[in-house]
Design a protein around this motif. Structure first.
Motif, PDB file in Angstrom:
ATOM      1  N   GLU A 146       4.510 -22.071   7.228  1.00 15.33           N
ATOM      2  CA  GLU A 146       3.114 -22.420   7.493  1.00 15.33           C
ATOM      3  C   GLU A 146       2.444 -21.394   8.400  1.00 15.33           C
ATOM      4  N   ALA A 147       3.196 -20.400   8.829  1.00 15.35           N
ATOM      5  CA  ALA A 147       2.644 -19.413   9.751  1.00 15.35           C
ATOM      6  C   ALA A 147       1.680 -18.486   9.004  1.00 15.35           C
ATOM      7  N   PRO A 148       0.751 -17.856   9.715  1.00 17.27           N
ATOM      8  CA  PRO A 148      -0.156 -16.873   9.093  1.00 17.27           C
ATOM      9  C   PRO A 148       0.641 -15.717   8.468  1.00 17.27           C
ATOM     10  N   CYS A 149       0.079 -15.190   7.395  1.00 13.80           N
ATOM     11  CA  CYS A 149       0.749 -14.119   6.646  1.00 13.80           C
ATOM     12  C   CYS A 149      -0.010 -12.803   6.867  1.00 13.80           C
ATOM     13  N   GLU A 150       0.691 -11.763   7.314  1.00 12.88           N
ATOM     14  CA  GLU A 150       0.080 -10.444   7.492  1.00 12.88           C
ATOM     15  C   GLU A 150       0.955  -9.403   6.768  1.00 12.88           C
ATOM     16  N   ILE A 151       0.309  -8.611   5.927  1.00 12.60           N
ATOM     17  CA  ILE A 151       1.013  -7.568   5.165  1.00 12.60           C
ATOM     18  C   ILE A 151       0.260  -6.262   5.344  1.00 12.60           C
ATOM     19  N   TYR A 152       1.015  -5.175   5.642  1.00 12.88           N
ATOM     20  CA  TYR A 152       0.431  -3.848   5.840  1.00 12.88           C
ATOM     21  C   TYR A 152       1.120  -2.870   4.879  1.00 12.88           C
ATOM     22  N   ASP A 207       5.703  -6.698   6.792  1.00  6.93           N
ATOM     23  CA  ASP A 207       5.167  -8.056   6.848  1.00  6.93           C
ATOM     24  C   ASP A 207       5.615  -8.715   8.146  1.00  6.93           C
ATOM     25  N   THR A 208       5.006  -9.871   8.416  1.00  8.76           N
ATOM     26  CA  THR A 208       5.337 -10.646   9.636  1.00  8.76           C
ATOM     27  C   THR A 208       6.006 -11.950   9.244  1.00  8.76           C
ATOM     28  N   GLY A 209       6.800 -11.906   8.139  1.00  6.75           N
ATOM     29  CA  GLY A 209       7.416 -13.120   7.629  1.00  6.75           C
ATOM     30  C   GLY A 209       8.677 -13.505   8.392  1.00  6.75           C
ATOM     31  N   ILE A 210       9.548 -14.263   7.665  1.00  4.75           N
ATOM     32  CA  ILE A 210      10.723 -14.844   8.309  1.00  4.75           C
ATOM     33  C   ILE A 210      11.838 -13.818   8.485  1.00  4.75           C
ATOM     34  N   GLY A 211      11.770 -12.663   7.816  1.00  5.90           N
ATOM     35  CA  GLY A 211      12.780 -11.627   7.970  1.00  5.90           C
ATOM     36  C   GLY A 211      14.077 -11.955   7.244  1.00  5.90           C
ATOM     37  N   MET A 212      15.040 -11.022   7.366  1.00  7.13           N
ATOM     38  CA  MET A 212      16.344 -11.181   6.708  1.00  7.13           C
ATOM     39  C   MET A 212      17.437 -10.699   7.650  1.00  7.13           C
ATOM     40  N   THR A 213      18.647 -11.245   7.421  1.00  6.99           N
ATOM     41  CA  THR A 213      19.804 -10.785   8.171  1.00  6.99           C
ATOM     42  C   THR A 213      20.399  -9.567   7.464  1.00  6.99           C
ATOM     43  N   ASP A 214      21.307  -8.846   8.171  1.00  2.00           N
ATOM     44  CA  ASP A 214      21.979  -7.685   7.570  1.00  2.00           C
ATOM     45  C   ASP A 214      22.816  -8.101   6.369  1.00  2.00           C
ATOM     46  N   GLY A 255      12.946 -13.873  11.847  1.00  4.70           N
ATOM     47  CA  GLY A 255      11.930 -14.480  12.678  1.00  4.70           C
ATOM     48  C   GLY A 255      10.800 -13.538  13.043  1.00  4.70           C
ATOM     49  N   GLU A 256      10.942 -12.224  12.769  1.00  4.26           N
ATOM     50  CA  GLU A 256       9.885 -11.269  13.140  1.00  4.26           C
ATOM     51  C   GLU A 256       9.267 -10.566  11.937  1.00  4.26           C
ATOM     52  N   GLY A 257      10.015 -10.355  10.887  1.00  7.73           N
ATOM     53  CA  GLY A 257       9.449  -9.695   9.709  1.00  7.73           C
ATOM     54  C   GLY A 257      10.347  -8.618   9.155  1.00  7.73           C
ATOM     55  N   THR A 258       9.837  -7.972   8.130  1.00  8.62           N
ATOM     56  CA  THR A 258      10.600  -6.956   7.409  1.00  8.62           C
ATOM     57  C   THR A 258       9.734  -5.723   7.209  1.00  8.62           C
ATOM     58  N   LYS A 259      10.421  -4.555   7.283  1.00  8.08           N
ATOM     59  CA  LYS A 259       9.740  -3.283   7.043  1.00  8.08           C
ATOM     60  C   LYS A 259      10.518  -2.503   5.985  1.00  8.08           C
ATOM     61  N   ILE A 260       9.841  -2.172   4.888  1.00  7.67           N
ATOM     62  CA  ILE A 260      10.429  -1.391   3.798  1.00  7.67           C
ATOM     63  C   ILE A 260       9.827   0.012   3.852  1.00  7.67           C
ATOM     64  N   THR A 261      10.694   1.063   3.891  1.00  7.14           N
ATOM     65  CA  THR A 261      10.227   2.456   3.911  1.00  7.14           C
ATOM     66  C   THR A 261      10.817   3.188   2.707  1.00  7.14           C
ATOM     67  N   ILE A 262       9.924   3.809   1.936  1.00  9.50           N
ATOM     68  CA  ILE A 262      10.353   4.588   0.768  1.00  9.50           C
ATOM     69  C   ILE A 262       9.816   6.012   0.937  1.00  9.50           C
ATOM     70  N   ARG A 263      10.736   7.016   0.899  1.00  7.08           N
ATOM     71  CA  ARG A 263      10.350   8.417   1.013  1.00  7.08           C
ATOM     72  C   ARG A 263      10.709   9.111  -0.297  1.00  7.08           C
ATOM     73  N   LEU A 264       9.691   9.742  -0.906  1.00  7.50           N
ATOM     74  CA  LEU A 264       9.859  10.393  -2.205  1.00  7.50           C
ATOM     75  C   LEU A 264       9.382  11.844  -2.119  1.00  7.50           C
ATOM     76  N   PRO A 265       9.982  12.742  -2.913  1.00  2.64           N
ATOM     77  CA  PRO A 265       9.438  14.103  -2.988  1.00  2.64           C
ATOM     78  C   PRO A 265       8.191  14.129  -3.862  1.00  2.64           C
ATOM     79  N   ARG A 266       7.372  15.131  -3.641  1.00  4.26           N
ATOM     80  CA  ARG A 266       6.187  15.292  -4.489  1.00  4.26           C
ATOM     81  C   ARG A 266       6.586  15.945  -5.799  1.00  4.26           C
ATOM     82  N   ASP A 267       5.668  15.929  -6.764  1.00  3.58           N
ATOM     83  CA  ASP A 267       6.001  16.409  -8.100  1.00  3.58           C
ATOM     84  C   ASP A 267       6.467  17.863  -8.085  1.00  3.58           C
TER      85      ASP A 267
END
Length: 601
Positions: A506-512, A528-535, A587-599
């Motif tokens: 029920e918490a507010p949802c923020e996505i960047y 995001d500021t969601g429920i997060g995940m464990t390792d 409890g704090e959120g998740t951050k996904i980082t994707i690094r790709l080379p240019r064409d």
């Protein structure tokens, strides 16, 4: 020849070309060594020759000087001068012992006894006094001054005016003896008074020539060497060792004297021999030693034989060394060759074990890498073909006519507009756009801007679901807007953030969502500021390998299957040149980082 060389094995070629290169170098080095040795031997020979002629001249000079000093002593003796100056010659001649009684001739006799090589001594007064004649070898000197005056030696002595003259007398009569028993070196000179103006008499001293020859033989180093003693007039007085007739004639000729006058050298080359020259201090003697070239040539031949033997030993000794080196080089190549043959036969597991880091080692590494790449490529193509077949089956099972869906959504949109429900119309339009972007005419690659647009349309629909709870922010770097990336590599992570992070909360949802250019490519971040995940949850998502896991994830709306699929597609396209990082805190959120080379990279 070229064909024969081309057909040689690499090992034999290596040995052959090494010999081709090394042999001329060794020959050049040997030639330089021979040249240097020849120069050194020539210098050494010249030094030895000069030393030899100096020793010979010194020994002969010492012998001659003894005779000169004896003649000078008698010539200036006052008792002798008194006899030579006596006006009453007839009176003095009445005493047959005049020279023994009135002059120190007993001293002379003692000298003759001590100096065993002095054999004769004669003094001929010009005033008519009887001559002093002493011979200890049974020779007979000329009896009178009158007989002496008829000789050529006497005339030369007059010309010399008191200077010492030398001559060699054989076993015969001549200018000095009526009978001569042994060859002699004769000193002869005029005797003057102390003022040097009045000629008083004529003196001769004869020494055994064998004494001179002994000195020559003792000084000469080799049997083929020779020695020559010349007087002031250039006449050969004495020879020792081996002297050819041509050499003797040359030394007595005008050419030798002219050579000495022009060059003034102490040695020079004539014919096939070196001649070393030394003048006495008073120029009464010229001493020469002759060393034939054969002496140096013999030494040079010895050096040449040594150099040739050394060259042979080096060339023969190089063979096992070159064989060992060629084995070190060719053995890895042979291993590569065998591996290539097996690879050609279909064995794609071949790997060459080479420990070196040289060109051969790098070639083996390249071969190993090539085999690995080809094996991976074959395996991947096989896997991709299987996945394509599976995708085709899935598409056939879920095939829906896109025109039917577009027309249906278009009808709903206009019904909402005509019914005055603008909000519903806007939502239907957003869903239509999302559907259009997802289908994308079957394209597998899209621009970054199109992927971002898809995310934005998706978030609009989700914002409609989570009224008031969902907020989002999208930041696109326009420098990468036109770059090509695989389709649907960002949207699954955004959808996972909504469904997994906020659907059961029920918490507010923020996505960047950010997409920006970096120094080495592009970077995409979904936070995001969601429920997060464990390792453990993250590990299970990306390591689901079994058929059960895959089947379980396929049944989920979104989750590990989609995220794992994204990673596999990235791996197929970028071959490890990408980064997919998941940073999550429960409890704090998740951050996904994707690094790709240019064409272009």
């Amino acid at each position: 020849m070229k064909r024969w060389i081309r057909n040689l094995e690499l090992k034999k070629k290596f040995i052959f070309y090494t010999y081709i290169v090394i042999t001329p170098v060794l020959l050049l080095i040997s030639g330089l060594i021979l040249e240097k040795n020849y120069e050194e031997m020539t210098l050494e020979q010249n030094a030895q020759g000069e030393n030899q002629v100096n020793n010979l001249a010194g020994s002969l000079e010492e012998l001659n000087q003894n005779m000169i000093e004896m003649s000078t002593y008698i010539g200036i003796n006052s008792d002798v001068n008194e006899i030579l100056n006596a006006p009453n010659a007839e009176e003095l001649n009445q005493n047959p012992q005049i020279w023994l009684d009135e002059a120190p001739m007993r001293f002379v006799q003692d000298i003759l006894a001590i100096k065993g090589y002095v054999k004769t001594w004669a003094i001929y007064p010009e005033n008519g006094v009887r001559p002093y004649l002493r011979c200890i070898d049974s020779s007979v000197s000329l009896p009178t001054i009158e007989a002496v005056r008829e000789t050529d030696a006497y005339q030369r002595a007059l010309t010399a005016r008191g200077k010492v003259c030398w001559a060699v007398v054989g076993k015969s009569y001549g200018d000095f003896y009526e009978a001569n028993r042994t060859e002699k070196m004769v000193l002869y000179r005029e005797v003057f008074d102390l003022s040097g103006n009045k000629r008083l008499g004529y003196m001769t001293i004869g020494a055994d020539i064998e004494k001179y020859r002994e000195i020559c033989e003792s000084v000469l180093d080799y049997r083929q060497d020779g020695a020559v003693l010349l007087n002031r007039q250039g006449e050969v007085l004495l020879t020792g060792g081996r002297i050819g007739d041509q050499t003797k004639a040359y030394l007595e000729g005008d050419g030798f004297g002219k050579h000495l006058q022009e060059d003034g050298t102490t040695y020079f080359h004539h014919g096939n021999q070196m001649i070393y020259v030394q003048r006495s201090d008073d120029n009464s003697f010229i001493t020469c030693t002759i060393i034939p070239d054969s002496a140096v040539n013999k030494q040079l031949l010895s050096v040449f034989g040594t150099a040739l033997a050394f060259l042979t030993v080096v060339l023969v000794g190089l063979f096992p060394v070159l064989s060992l080196i060629s084995n070190i080089v060719t053995k890895p190549l042979g291993m590569v060759e065998q591996a290539m043959k097996k690879f050609r036969g279909g064995d794609f597991s071949q790997q060459v074990e080479v420990d070196t880091q040289d060109e051969v080692g790098r070639m083996a590494e390249c071969f190993n890498q090539m085999v690995t790449d080809i094996r991976i490529l074959i395996e991947e193509n096989y896997v991709m073909q299987l996945k394509e077949k599976e995708s085709e089956l899935t598409a056939l099972q879920a095939q829906i006519n896109p025109h039917f869906l577009y027309n249906a959504l278009d009808t709903l949109y206009w019904q909402a507009v005509n019914g005055g429900n603008d909000e519903l119309a806007e939502n239907v339009l957003t869903l239509s756009n999302l559907f259009r972007l997802v289908l994308g005419k079957g394209k597998g690659v899209v621009c970054v801007s199109q992927e971002i647009e898809l995310i934005e349309e998706y978030l609009k629909i989700q914002k409609m679901r989570f009224t008031g709870r969902l907020t989002y922010e999208i930041d696109l770097d326009e420098r990468i807007a036109g770059e090509q990336i695989p389709k649907l590599i960002l949207q699954p992570f955004v959808e996972n953030a909504v469904v997994h992070g906020f659907e059961n909360s029920e918490a507010p949802c923020e996505i960047y969502v950010t997409a920006e250019q970096t120094e080495d490519g592009m970077e995409f971040v979904i936070r995001d500021t969601g429920i997060g995940m464990t390792d453990e949850q993250i590990r299970q998502i990306f390591q689901a390998e079994s058929a059960e896991d895959a089947e379980r994830y396929k049944g989920q709306r979104i989750g590990g299957y989609a995220m794992k699929n994204v990673r596999e597609r990235l791996e197929l396209r970028y071959r490890g040149r990408f980064k997919l990082l998941v940073d999550s805190v429960p409890g704090e959120g998740t951050k996904i980082t994707i690094r790709l080379p240019r064409d272009g990279q």
